[in-house]
Design an enzyme around this catalytic site. Structure first.
Site, mmCIF file in Angstrom:
data_model
loop_
_atom_site.group_PDB
_atom_site.id
_atom_site.type_symbol
_atom_site.label_atom_id
_atom_site.label_comp_id
_atom_site.label_asym_id
_atom_site.label_seq_id
_atom_site.Cartn_x
_atom_site.Cartn_y
_atom_site.Cartn_z
ATOM 1 N N TYR A 148 0.829 -1.205 0.000
ATOM 2 C CA TYR A 148 0.000 0.000 0.000
ATOM 3 C C TYR A 148 0.860 1.250 0.000
ATOM 4 O O TYR A 148 2.081 1.188 0.177
ATOM 5 C CB TYR A 148 -0.967 -0.013 1.183
ATOM 6 C CG TYR A 148 -0.351 0.292 2.538
ATOM 7 C CD1 TYR A 148 0.466 -0.642 3.168
ATOM 8 C CD2 TYR A 148 -0.575 1.502 3.179
ATOM 9 C CE1 TYR A 148 1.028 -0.379 4.407
ATOM 10 C CE2 TYR A 148 -0.020 1.775 4.424
ATOM 11 C CZ TYR A 148 0.787 0.839 5.031
ATOM 12 O OH TYR A 148 1.344 1.110 6.251
ATOM 13 N N ARG A 185 8.296 4.199 -4.642
ATOM 14 C CA ARG A 185 8.335 3.277 -3.495
ATOM 15 C C ARG A 185 7.311 2.156 -3.687
ATOM 16 O O ARG A 185 7.571 0.995 -3.357
ATOM 17 C CB ARG A 185 8.088 4.024 -2.181
ATOM 18 C CG ARG A 185 8.261 3.089 -0.984
ATOM 19 C CD ARG A 185 8.175 3.819 0.331
ATOM 20 N NE ARG A 185 6.868 4.414 0.529
ATOM 21 C CZ ARG A 185 6.560 5.205 1.553
ATOM 22 N NH1 ARG A 185 7.470 5.505 2.455
ATOM 23 N NH2 ARG A 185 5.355 5.699 1.671
ATOM 24 N N ARG A 207 -7.045 -21.773 -1.364
ATOM 25 C CA ARG A 207 -6.129 -21.092 -0.456
ATOM 26 C C ARG A 207 -4.823 -21.877 -0.347
ATOM 27 O O ARG A 207 -4.814 -23.004 0.120
ATOM 28 C CB ARG A 207 -6.783 -20.964 0.934
ATOM 29 C CG ARG A 207 -5.941 -20.227 1.932
ATOM 30 C CD ARG A 207 -6.527 -20.269 3.326
ATOM 31 N NE ARG A 207 -5.655 -19.604 4.275
ATOM 32 C CZ ARG A 207 -4.589 -20.159 4.843
ATOM 33 N NH1 ARG A 207 -4.260 -21.399 4.549
ATOM 34 N NH2 ARG A 207 -3.855 -19.466 5.698
ATOM 35 N N HIS A 210 -0.314 -21.031 0.192
ATOM 36 C CA HIS A 210 0.648 -19.959 0.441
ATOM 37 C C HIS A 210 1.369 -19.542 -0.834
ATOM 38 O O HIS A 210 1.539 -18.353 -1.097
ATOM 39 C CB HIS A 210 1.659 -20.376 1.509
ATOM 40 C CG HIS A 210 1.063 -20.432 2.884
ATOM 41 N ND1 HIS A 210 1.777 -20.749 3.999
ATOM 42 C CD2 HIS A 210 -0.189 -20.214 3.321
ATOM 43 C CE1 HIS A 210 0.994 -20.723 5.061
ATOM 44 N NE2 HIS A 210 -0.218 -20.393 4.670
ATOM 45 N N LYS A 254 6.365 -1.869 1.952
ATOM 46 C CA LYS A 254 5.179 -1.263 2.599
ATOM 47 C C LYS A 254 4.033 -2.259 2.466
ATOM 48 O O LYS A 254 3.141 -2.123 1.622
ATOM 49 C CB LYS A 254 4.862 0.112 1.980
ATOM 50 C CG LYS A 254 4.043 0.994 2.926
ATOM 51 C CD LYS A 254 4.103 2.443 2.510
ATOM 52 C CE LYS A 254 3.055 3.296 3.213
ATOM 53 N NZ LYS A 254 3.135 3.378 4.649
ATOM 54 N N GLU A 298 12.744 2.648 14.032
ATOM 55 C CA GLU A 298 11.752 3.642 13.594
ATOM 56 C C GLU A 298 10.552 3.553 14.526
ATOM 57 O O GLU A 298 10.596 2.862 15.550
ATOM 58 C CB GLU A 298 11.355 3.403 12.135
ATOM 59 C CG GLU A 298 10.730 2.041 11.888
ATOM 60 C CD GLU A 298 10.326 1.805 10.432
ATOM 61 O OE1 GLU A 298 10.110 2.758 9.684
ATOM 62 O OE2 GLU A 298 10.189 0.615 10.071
ATOM 63 N N LEU A 350 11.120 1.326 7.026
ATOM 64 C CA LEU A 350 10.473 1.795 5.803
ATOM 65 C C LEU A 350 11.136 3.127 5.442
ATOM 66 O O LEU A 350 11.247 4.016 6.303
ATOM 67 C CB LEU A 350 8.970 2.005 6.023
ATOM 68 C CG LEU A 350 8.261 2.485 4.757
ATOM 69 C CD1 LEU A 350 8.093 1.330 3.766
ATOM 70 C CD2 LEU A 350 6.904 3.076 5.084
HETATM 71 N N1 PLP Z 1 7.763 3.776 8.975
HETATM 72 C C1 PLP Z 1 6.619 3.081 9.090
HETATM 73 C C2 PLP Z 1 6.653 1.748 9.769
HETATM 74 C C3 PLP Z 1 5.411 3.594 8.582
HETATM 75 O O1 PLP Z 1 4.277 2.875 8.688
HETATM 76 C C4 PLP Z 1 5.423 4.878 7.984
HETATM 77 C C5 PLP Z 1 4.190 5.456 7.445
HETATM 78 O O2 PLP Z 1 3.158 4.859 7.403
HETATM 79 C C6 PLP Z 1 6.635 5.579 7.892
HETATM 80 C C7 PLP Z 1 7.788 5.000 8.388
HETATM 81 C C8 PLP Z 1 6.690 6.942 7.271
HETATM 82 O O3 PLP Z 1 6.591 6.870 5.862
HETATM 83 P P1 PLP Z 1 6.085 8.113 5.018
HETATM 84 O O4 PLP Z 1 6.876 9.289 5.473
HETATM 85 O O5 PLP Z 1 6.390 7.754 3.611
HETATM 86 O O6 PLP Z 1 4.633 8.281 5.313
#
Ligand code: PLP
Length: 277
Positions: A30, A49, A98, A100, A144, A176, A200
């Site tokens: 997403y 991304r 279903r 995997h 993501k 993070e 991320l």
């Molecule tokens: N890290 C994680 C785990 C996130 O879920 C998000 C945003 O949803 C971010 C970092 C920040 O990403 P962005 O600045 O692209 O929204």
């Protein structure tokens, strides 16, 4: 109105197959893209991304960048709200049984737009609290993914503690937030975890680094330790919907005596100019 698999339809009429692998496995990716004054912010960075996430799990991008832009613009035209957040999700699609492993399927695409109300400077200047937790997520946090169970557990913990965010650490190094990137400032140097598979790579993270360069703040893409986090001069989190937000308490420890720092304000101000450039 929402977009689902080629059609714009009222949200309560939109439905997918129970065999969709997004429903069965969270087999999808997403993006969340902010829109300010009707203008999609950093569109191509988000689409790049998205492409990286799709490549990582071998789903073919169903649309070209121009086709995505058309869908976004049509969806945005249904509302007169100036600031919105586009949510888009692509799953691998529905199989007959279903299992995997997967075959090539027709991906399911869902996009919606919701109004976005970023916090005002006055609201942000009150500061926010966070809690820290060990990072027990998998080691492909660069994707993501819609599989967000760990993030859901953390977000619920934050809610129970009336905290804005959970700041995660792996082997004593701050990775993070559960839904954001994390920065600390110590002695006028900005520290943040480097990009890679443990975080991320936030689009807002890049904007914060761009703003820090503009403001002549020294940057070290080096993960701070948990101890450095707790003794930092400033702590911030960043994400597309929160922008850059000051954290003034982590667990029971006040940061900068509970006051928002001066560097945050500089970065915040520059971020606002980038938004409206
Ligand atoms: N890290 C994680 C785990 C996130 O879920 C998000 C945003 O949803 C971010 C970092 C920040 O990403 P962005 O600045 O692209 O929204």
């Amino acid at each position: 109105m929402v977009y689902l698999n080629g059609e714009f339809t009222p949200k309560n009429k939109a439905s997918i197959s129970v065999m969709d692998r997004g429903f069965l496995f969270g087999d999808g990716v997403y993006e969340v893209i902010p829109v300010y004054a009707g203008k999609i912010f950093r569109l191509y960075e988000h689409l790049q991304r998205l492409q990286n996430s799709l490549d990582a799990i071998q789903i073919q991008n169903p649309y070209s960048n121009n086709e995505w832009l058309d869908i976004f613009n049509r969806l945005l035209s249904f509302s007169s709200t100036a600031n919105q957040a586009l949510y888009l999700q692509i799953t691998r699609g529905a199989d007959v049984s279903r299992k995997h492993s997967f075959e090539a399927l027709i991906p399911s695409v869902f996009v919606e737009a919701n109004s976005l109300t970023p916090k005002s400077r006055t609201e942000l200047e009150t500061g926010f609290s966070a809690i820290s937790q060990a990072d027990f997520r998998w080691q492909r946090c660069d994707i993501k993914s819609t599989s967000l169970l760990a993030n859901i557990i953390y977000s619920q913990q934050a809610k129970a503690c009336h905290a804005e965010e959970v700041i995660l650490h792996r082997d004593q190094l701050v990775t993070e937030g559960a839904t954001s990137n994390v920065f600390i400032v110590k002695d006028s140097t900005l520290f943040t975890h480097p990009t890679g598979t443990n975080i991320l790579s936030g689009i807002t993270r890049d904007l914060v680094l761009e703003s820090a360069k503009y403001c002549n703040l020294a940057i070290q893409e080096v993960a701070p330790t948990l101890t450095q986090l707790l003794s930092a001069d400033e702590v911030w989190i960043s994400s597309s919907t929160r922008e850059v937000m000051p954290i003034t308490k982590v667990d029971d420890q006040l940061i900068n005596h509970g006051k928002v720092g001066e560097h945050w304000l500089e970065i915040y101000n520059h971020y606002q100019t980038l938004k409206h450039a």
